[in-house]
Enzyme design. Structure first.
Site, mmCIF file in Angstrom:
data_model
loop_
_atom_site.group_PDB
_atom_site.id
_atom_site.type_symbol
_atom_site.label_atom_id
_atom_site.label_comp_id
_atom_site.label_asym_id
_atom_site.label_seq_id
_atom_site.Cartn_x
_atom_site.Cartn_y
_atom_site.Cartn_z
ATOM 1 C CE1 TYR A 182 -2.938 -3.218 0.566
ATOM 2 C CE2 TYR A 182 -3.505 -2.436 2.654
ATOM 3 C CZ TYR A 182 -3.741 -3.077 1.632
ATOM 4 O OH TYR A 182 -4.597 -4.358 1.829
ATOM 5 C CG HIS A 200 -0.896 -8.307 0.453
ATOM 6 N ND1 HIS A 200 -0.656 -7.042 0.555
ATOM 7 C CD2 HIS A 200 -2.239 -8.413 0.099
ATOM 8 C CE1 HIS A 200 -1.546 -6.101 0.189
ATOM 9 N NE2 HIS A 200 -2.659 -6.915 0.135
#
Length: 275
Positions: A47, A105
């Protein structure tokens, strides 16, 4: 804030997702969320906002023990040494001594699940992560992680909303005492204009998005992390925790299509794979 106990940690049922809040744009969102009462913040190396999240938390005046912070390692850093370096970088950016939850992730096609999860377990054993888990594993992958590798998976984070069924996954996770965190819980904004959810919302004097969040939080073992940059949206999502749907509402939501997956990158695993 309601919590779920998983692998010895208490995880707030509602968190703030920070996907698509790159760089410093995440800082004011996290600051406002914390001031409203959020105590669960979800970030990730990918992110590119861990530093902003860390700055917001450091300046909040809230004791670290009162917060639950999740970060994740990207799928090109899953070899044990690379994972350890990536984790150290995340901690440095977050300006923290530990995270509450550290997740894979996305799985990669060539990952050694046992080696990756064992490296994560070492971080947990040394106190750098209070709990570990995974995201976006299919059923064979999660079974292998839990039953063969046998590390203490606390959480599996997957796309979950009123248009995508996770029933088999949720049943399996419940049987193992593992929490499910729902990302994209509003189907990337689609829930906000859904006629069925709007009609249910009118009955309860709430919005369609609040209905979608309430539907998730009403399920045993489910956590939701809607992204919300605006204060108004953050407040609305918090208020959804007090919405109680009835059997008629649940039947209407159950009748919505349940095969719509909106997060499916080229590197995703085969969602339909079976053991």
């Amino acid at each position: 804030m309601d919590t779920i106990e998983t692998q010895g940690v208490a995880m707030p049922r509602l968190g703030l997702g920070t996907f698509r809040m790159p760089g410093v744009s995440a800082q004011p969102a996290v600051e406002s969320a914390l001031s409203l009462g959020y105590r669960h913040i979800d970030t990730a190396a990918m992110y590119e906002n861990e530093a902003a999240v860390g700055t917001a938390i450091a300046g909040s005046g809230i004791h670290r023990r009162e917060l639950f912070v999740t970060t994740k390692v990207w799928h090109d850093q899953l070899a044990p040494e690379a994972l350890q370096r990536a984790f150290a970088t995340s901690l440095e950016k977050l300006k923290m001594d530990y995270v509450d939850l550290f997740l894979v992730h996305w799985p990669s096609a060539d990952m050694d699940i046992a080696a990756t999860l064992t490296a994560m377990e070492r971080l947990r054993e040394h106190g750098y992560a209070r709990a570990i888990g995974v995201c976006n594993f299919n059923m064979p992958m999660i079974r292998r992680a839990v039953e063969e590798v046998q590390v203490p998976i606390a959480v599996h984070q997957v796309e979950y909303h009123p248009y995508l069924s996770q029933t088999p996954m949720l049943q399996y996770l419940r049987s193992k005492g593992i929490a499910l965190t729902a990302y994209a819980p509003l189907a990337q904004g689609r829930a906000a204009s859904d006629q069925v959810l709007e009609n249910i919302g009118r009955k309860h004097a709430v919005s369609a998005t609040q209905v979608a969040i309430a539907w998730l939080l009403g399920q045993d073992g489910v956590i939701a992390i809607p992204k919300a940059a605006r204060v108004e949206s953050q407040k609305s999502n918090l208020e959804a925790m007090s919405v109680r749907l009835d059997e008629e509402d649940l039947a209407l939501i159950a009748a919505l299509p349940k095969d719509q997956r909106f997060v499916n990158p080229p590197f995703a695993c085969d969602w339909n794979a079976s053991d």
